[in-house]
Design a protein around this motif. Structure first.
Motif, short mmCIF file in Angstrom:
data_model
loop_
_atom_site.label_atom_id
_atom_site.label_comp_id
_atom_site.label_asym_id
_atom_site.label_seq_id
_atom_site.Cartn_x
_atom_site.Cartn_y
_atom_site.Cartn_z
N HIS A 147 0.82 -1.22 0.00
CA HIS A 147 0.00 0.00 0.00
C HIS A 147 0.85 1.27 0.00
O HIS A 147 0.32 2.37 -0.11
CB HIS A 147 -0.92 0.00 1.22
CG HIS A 147 -1.70 -1.27 1.38
ND1 HIS A 147 -2.64 -1.69 0.46
CD2 HIS A 147 -1.65 -2.23 2.35
CE1 HIS A 147 -3.15 -2.86 0.86
NE2 HIS A 147 -2.57 -3.20 1.99
N ASP A 148 2.15 1.13 0.14
CA ASP A 148 3.08 2.26 0.21
C ASP A 148 3.38 2.75 -1.21
O ASP A 148 3.78 1.96 -2.06
CB ASP A 148 4.36 1.78 0.91
CG ASP A 148 5.37 2.89 1.12
OD1 ASP A 148 5.19 4.00 0.58
OD2 ASP A 148 6.35 2.63 1.84
N PRO A 149 3.21 4.06 -1.50
CA PRO A 149 3.46 4.54 -2.87
C PRO A 149 4.94 4.62 -3.26
O PRO A 149 5.27 4.51 -4.44
CB PRO A 149 2.83 5.94 -2.88
CG PRO A 149 2.88 6.38 -1.45
CD PRO A 149 2.66 5.12 -0.64
N VAL A 150 5.82 4.79 -2.29
CA VAL A 150 7.24 5.01 -2.61
C VAL A 150 7.89 3.80 -3.29
O VAL A 150 8.65 3.97 -4.25
CB VAL A 150 8.02 5.44 -1.35
CG1 VAL A 150 9.52 5.50 -1.63
CG2 VAL A 150 7.52 6.80 -0.87
N ASN A 173 -4.34 -1.53 4.42
CA ASN A 173 -4.06 -0.15 4.05
C ASN A 173 -4.49 0.79 5.17
O ASN A 173 -5.50 0.57 5.82
CB ASN A 173 -4.80 0.19 2.76
CG ASN A 173 -4.53 1.60 2.28
OD1 ASN A 173 -3.44 2.12 2.48
ND2 ASN A 173 -5.51 2.21 1.65
N ILE A 174 -3.71 1.86 5.40
CA ILE A 174 -4.09 2.88 6.38
C ILE A 174 -4.83 3.99 5.64
O ILE A 174 -4.28 4.64 4.75
CB ILE A 174 -2.84 3.46 7.08
CG1 ILE A 174 -2.10 2.34 7.83
CG2 ILE A 174 -3.23 4.58 8.03
CD1 ILE A 174 -0.79 2.79 8.45
N GLU A 175 -6.07 4.21 5.99
CA GLU A 175 -6.91 5.18 5.30
C GLU A 175 -6.62 6.61 5.76
O GLU A 175 -6.25 6.85 6.91
CB GLU A 175 -8.39 4.87 5.55
CG GLU A 175 -8.84 3.49 5.07
CD GLU A 175 -8.85 3.37 3.56
OE1 GLU A 175 -8.85 4.42 2.89
OE2 GLU A 175 -8.87 2.24 3.06
N GLY A 176 -6.78 7.57 4.84
CA GLY A 176 -6.78 8.98 5.21
C GLY A 176 -5.47 9.72 5.03
O GLY A 176 -5.45 10.94 5.06
N LEU A 178 -1.94 9.60 2.60
CA LEU A 178 -1.28 8.95 1.48
C LEU A 178 0.03 8.27 1.90
O LEU A 178 0.36 7.20 1.41
CB LEU A 178 -1.00 9.98 0.38
CG LEU A 178 -0.24 9.48 -0.86
CD1 LEU A 178 -1.03 8.39 -1.56
CD2 LEU A 178 0.03 10.65 -1.81
N PHE A 179 0.76 8.90 2.84
CA PHE A 179 2.08 8.39 3.19
C PHE A 179 2.14 7.71 4.55
O PHE A 179 3.22 7.37 5.03
CB PHE A 179 3.11 9.53 3.12
CG PHE A 179 3.35 10.00 1.72
CD1 PHE A 179 4.13 9.27 0.84
CD2 PHE A 179 2.77 11.18 1.27
CE1 PHE A 179 4.34 9.69 -0.46
CE2 PHE A 179 2.98 11.62 -0.03
CZ PHE A 179 3.77 10.87 -0.89
N ALA A 180 0.99 7.47 5.17
CA ALA A 180 1.00 6.76 6.45
C ALA A 180 1.55 5.36 6.29
O ALA A 180 2.19 4.82 7.20
CB ALA A 180 -0.42 6.72 7.03
N ASP A 181 1.31 4.75 5.14
CA ASP A 181 1.79 3.38 4.89
C ASP A 181 3.30 3.32 4.67
O ASP A 181 3.86 2.24 4.52
CB ASP A 181 1.10 2.80 3.65
CG ASP A 181 -0.37 2.53 3.88
OD1 ASP A 181 -0.68 1.76 4.80
OD2 ASP A 181 -1.20 3.10 3.14
N HIS A 182 3.96 4.47 4.67
CA HIS A 182 5.41 4.55 4.43
C HIS A 182 6.21 4.63 5.72
O HIS A 182 7.43 4.53 5.70
CB HIS A 182 5.70 5.78 3.56
CG HIS A 182 7.11 5.91 3.10
ND1 HIS A 182 7.71 5.00 2.26
CD2 HIS A 182 8.06 6.85 3.37
CE1 HIS A 182 8.96 5.38 2.02
NE2 HIS A 182 9.20 6.48 2.68
N ASN A 183 5.53 4.78 6.84
CA ASN A 183 6.20 5.02 8.12
C ASN A 183 7.04 3.83 8.57
O ASN A 183 6.54 2.70 8.64
CB ASN A 183 5.16 5.37 9.19
CG ASN A 183 5.80 5.79 10.49
OD1 ASN A 183 6.20 4.95 11.28
ND2 ASN A 183 5.88 7.09 10.70
#
Length: 204
Positions: A147-150, A173-176, A178-183
């Motif tokens: 789910h991470d865009p990077v 996926n973490i909603e709300g 865009l980059f929360a899934d990158h943490n």
């Protein structure tokens, strides 16, 4: 490097998208950072290791056949750079069993041409820009949140590739944001601690 804020992650993504590639298909920005990093670490003295060697001497020991363990890690841009560093160490002659890389949320550090356009060969073969043997044998494990865009961008979107083996997390996926899934801490490290992989065979 850890990117906690949306702004930092967005900057990271922007660099991934706009840098382009070098003549040997490496992401220009990542490649330059790896060169700078190697220049910085080579003269550093390693306290606590027999002989207190510099990094350069440690690498030479590995090339000479001494038992040396080198672990390279990185998150986001740092993950892409970690893969290129491992590639460079192997290309310099350090045995494959001496170097291991673990990356998290890494973008694509290299671009692979279509097989019809490139005849794979050694590094002296002008038809290829990267050594296929190193690409296929490098002990690099890339932890990826789907789910991470990077991790979807970098040297190229269509032909982009990471070096080593991709291991996908089996998480929601973490909603709300865009980059929360990158943490790194809240997503990647937590999932790894809980062994939330797509396949249990990756539960190292």
């Amino acid at each position: 490097t850890e990117f906690d804020s949306t702004g930092a992650a967005f900057n990271d993504l922007s660099i991934d998208l706009h840098a382009g590639t070098t003549s040997d298909d490496r992401h220009k920005g990542f490649d330059k950072q790896v060169d700078n990093f190697q220049d910085q670490i080579m003269p550093v003295i390693l306290e606590g290791i027999e002989g207190t060697p510099h990094f350069r001497e440690l690498f030479l020991r590995a090339i000479r056949g001494e038992k040396v363990n080198i672990l390279v890690t990185g998150h986001s841009m740092g993950g892409a750079e970690a893969q290129l560093l491992v590639y460079d160490l192997l290309e310099a002659g350090i045995p494959n069993e001496c170097v291991v890389g673990y990356t998290y949320a890494s973008a694509y550090p290299i671009e692979i041409q279509e097989e019809d356009d490139v005849e794979w060969g050694g590094k002296d073969d002008k038809a290829i820009k990267l050594d296929k043997n190193i690409l296929e044998s490098a002990n690099i494990y890339n932890i990826v949140n789907p789910h991470d865009p990077v991790p979807k961008v970098g040297a190229a979107i269509t032909n982009g590739q990471r070096i080593g083996e991709d291991i996908y997390l089996d998480i929601e996926n973490i909603e709300g944001d865009l980059f929360a899934d990158h943490n790194l801490e809240k997503v990647y490290r937590e999932a790894v601690r809980n062994r939330e992989y797509v396949d249990d065979k990756y539960g190292r």
